[in-house]
Design an enzyme around this catalytic site. Structure first.
Site, mmCIF file in Angstrom:
data_model
loop_
_atom_site.group_PDB
_atom_site.id
_atom_site.type_symbol
_atom_site.label_atom_id
_atom_site.label_comp_id
_atom_site.label_asym_id
_atom_site.label_seq_id
_atom_site.Cartn_x
_atom_site.Cartn_y
_atom_site.Cartn_z
ATOM 1 N N ASP A 288 0.835 -0.956 0.009
ATOM 2 C CA ASP A 288 0.091 0.199 -0.195
ATOM 3 C C ASP A 288 0.996 1.153 -0.048
ATOM 4 O O ASP A 288 2.020 1.071 0.217
ATOM 5 C CB ASP A 288 -0.955 -0.016 1.121
ATOM 6 N N PHE A 474 -5.067 4.020 1.747
ATOM 7 C CA PHE A 474 -6.145 3.024 1.628
ATOM 8 C C PHE A 474 -5.910 2.409 0.138
ATOM 9 O O PHE A 474 -7.104 2.419 -0.342
ATOM 10 C CB PHE A 474 -7.396 3.815 1.656
ATOM 11 N N HIS A 475 -4.759 2.078 -0.349
ATOM 12 C CA HIS A 475 -4.803 1.498 -1.899
ATOM 13 C C HIS A 475 -4.363 0.215 -1.520
ATOM 14 O O HIS A 475 -3.468 -0.328 -2.333
ATOM 15 C CB HIS A 475 -3.725 2.431 -2.422
ATOM 16 N N LEU A 476 -4.511 -0.414 -0.492
ATOM 17 C CA LEU A 476 -3.881 -2.024 -0.407
ATOM 18 C C LEU A 476 -4.270 -2.911 -1.451
ATOM 19 O O LEU A 476 -5.263 -2.995 -2.195
ATOM 20 C CB LEU A 476 -4.892 -2.605 0.913
#
Length: 529
Positions: A288, A474-476
């Site tokens: 992330d 929050f780009h997991l």
């Protein structure tokens, strides 16, 4: 049902709409949260493109997940629990992965996911209101545009000038396969509305007899019999289907795999889950974008149009280790507090924020359980600051999902676990400070509120500041990645009739945001037999 899709988020809505273009295919789309029958039924905080209030801890449209950004920094990660998923509450930036991302994935053996193979699906998905040519769509359901005209913040223009004056290249089209540089951010919005894929792809086709959308239907496991997925469980109800697709997001999809007996055998047994397939990499090795916010006060009021993007210009740059751009500096033209409290004025309202929290105190306290109180206090104190976000876009550090004894989930990001990651983020912070202090920004920037001069004196002091102020984009991605968990057609290894279609499957997090890449996955997966 022919296909049951779990999760009506960005990828799931696209996939359901595309699959049901075949009238002979019966599709059921299940969403854990509420669903709506038209765009007008969405609450305002999900429609207004400048609002991030739905990501606040305790908000009913998100599900909080306990997390550790570093081993000693507890946090909470909100993911969408509503029609449209996290795409219904994000910043509406719509940037594709770079060609280098696709090249990296091809280099890992995923030759069907090259840039050239994926480009037609980006084109198919969109109507780009600014750019034409072979790289952009003109007939797709999702509108994409950049801020222009009177909606442009003068702060954005000053930042663009500052980057150019500092010698950074201009990137005129961030979805145009250009070298990294400074340019206007594309977004999926129109007339002030954040157009999530439920609005663009799904809702126009609710009248199809072969499409069923069901809300408030949280799936608890995939039903697997004799090595084949035959349906899903919603409470005590078993819904049978020829094929099951997990599109529940990069946290919930691997969680559901594990709850269904597909995952690391030792972790499953420790949680009392019967092992169906021992896939050791489920939930392991995700990546992330770690970020920090360089804060500053404004010398004068910054005009703001609430019907447009709050982050209008980004600088993507090479820290010295990645010509494709491993750092991103993203300028917000209103305070984060204003986005969270959603006043529509560009100013923070602590009264409104407190009122929202008091409406749901139990949910809020539950979502914040274990979170660093010092971090929370700092955010409240600095809620009126403007911010230049610095994000590491191509990290080396890898995280893992921990299945708890009660079968809940805990996220361990392991951010900044390598010296290379720490060094590159330091470069980004120092670049941000230099740009804010430059001549083109001087009419607008008052004081830099963080990092202070002492933090910039040495690498060690800056590392300490970064760790105290660390956040996540929050780009997991990569929690059920291609190779060890799914094949190139996104089929789960060892289980017939089961796929994962969300950013869980990316081998690594893309160098840009994941919004457009999730749309790609939905578009592409619909073509798999």
């Amino acid at each position: 049902m022919d296909v049951v899709i779990v999760g009506a988020g960005t990828a799931g809505c696209v996939l359901a709409a595309r699959l049901t273009e075949d009238p002979s295919r019966q599709v059921l789309l299940l969403e854990a949260g509420p669903v709506f029958g038209s765009a007008g039924e969405f609450p305002e905080e999900l429609l207004r493109v400048s609002s991030l209030s739905a990501v606040l801890p305790g908000h009913p449209f998100n599900e909080p997940h306990p997390a550790y950004l570093t081993p000693d920094l507890p946090w909470t990660i909100p993911r969408g629990r509503v029609l449209g998923g996290s795409g219904a509450m994000n910043g509406a930036n719509y940037v594709r992965p770079t060609r280098a991302d696709f090249d990296d994935w091809v280099g890992l053996g995923h030759d069907r996911w090259s840039y050239d193979a994926c480009l037609p699906f980006f084109v198919r998905a969109e109507t780009d209101l600014d750019f034409g040519g072979d790289l952009h769509g003109r007939e797709g359901p999702l509108p994409v545009q950049r801020v222009k005209g009177s909606a442009v913040s003068p702060l954005s223009g000053a930042f663009l000038d500052a980057c150019l004056a500092a010698g950074f290249a201009e990137e005129k089209d961030k979805n145009g396969d250009e070298a990294p540089g400074v340019g206007w951010m594309p977004g999926n919005f129109v007339d002030g509305v954040r157009v999530n894929t439920a609005i663009s792809h799904l809702l126009p086709h609710l009248d199809r007899p072969n499409l069923t959308v069901r809300g408030n239907a949280p799936v608890t496991r995939v039903v697997i019999e004799n090595g084949r997925a035959v349906g899903v469980a919603v409470g005590d109800e078993i819904i049978r289907a020829d094929e099951v697709v997990l599109a529940a997001g990069s946290v919930k999809s691997p969680h559901l795999l594990m709850l269904s007996g597909v995952g690391p055998a030792s972790a499953l047994r420790a949680a009392g889950v019967d092992v169906v397939v021992d896939l050791s990499e489920v939930g392991q090795g995700f990546s992330d974008h770690p970020d920090v916010y360089v804060g500053f006060t404004a010398k004068q009021d910054v005009p703001f149009d609430p019907d447009t993007l709050t982050a209008q210009v980004a600088l993507d740059l090479d820290s010295g280790a990645d010509p494709a751009g491993d750092l991103e500096l993203l300028l917000f033209v209103i305070p984060l507090g204003a986005m969270m409290t959603d006043t529509g004025s560009g100013r923070t309202s602590l009264r409104k924020g407190a009122t929202d929290v008091l409406r749901r105190p139990r949910r809020t306290l539950s979502a914040l359980r274990g979170v660093s109180l010092r971090r929370l206090a700092t955010q409240v104190i600095r809620q009126g600051d403007l911010n230049l976000m610095v994000a590491l876009q191509h990290p080396e550090s890898r995280g893992h999902l921990r299945l708890l004894p009660d079968r809940g989930l805990e996220l361990h990001y392991e951010y900044l676990s390598t010296e290379s990651d720490r060094a590159r983020l330091r470069t980004g912070v120092r670049t941000a400070v230099d740009l804010l202090r430059s001549g083109p920004m001087s009419p607008w920037v008052g004081a830099i509120t963080g990092p202070d001069p002492a933090a910039l004196e040495s690498d060690a002091s800056l590392d300490r500041w970064v760790r105290r102020h660390l956040n996540s984009n929050f780009h997991l991605s990569g929690s059920a990645r291609m190779g060890p968990v799914v094949d190139q057609e996104l089929r789960v290894l060892g289980v017939e009739g089961l796929r994962v279609v969300d950013t869980s499957v990316w081998p690594t997090v893309p160098r840009r945001g994941t919004n457009a890449s999730a749309v790609l996955l939905g578009e592409r997966a619909a073509t798999f037999s």
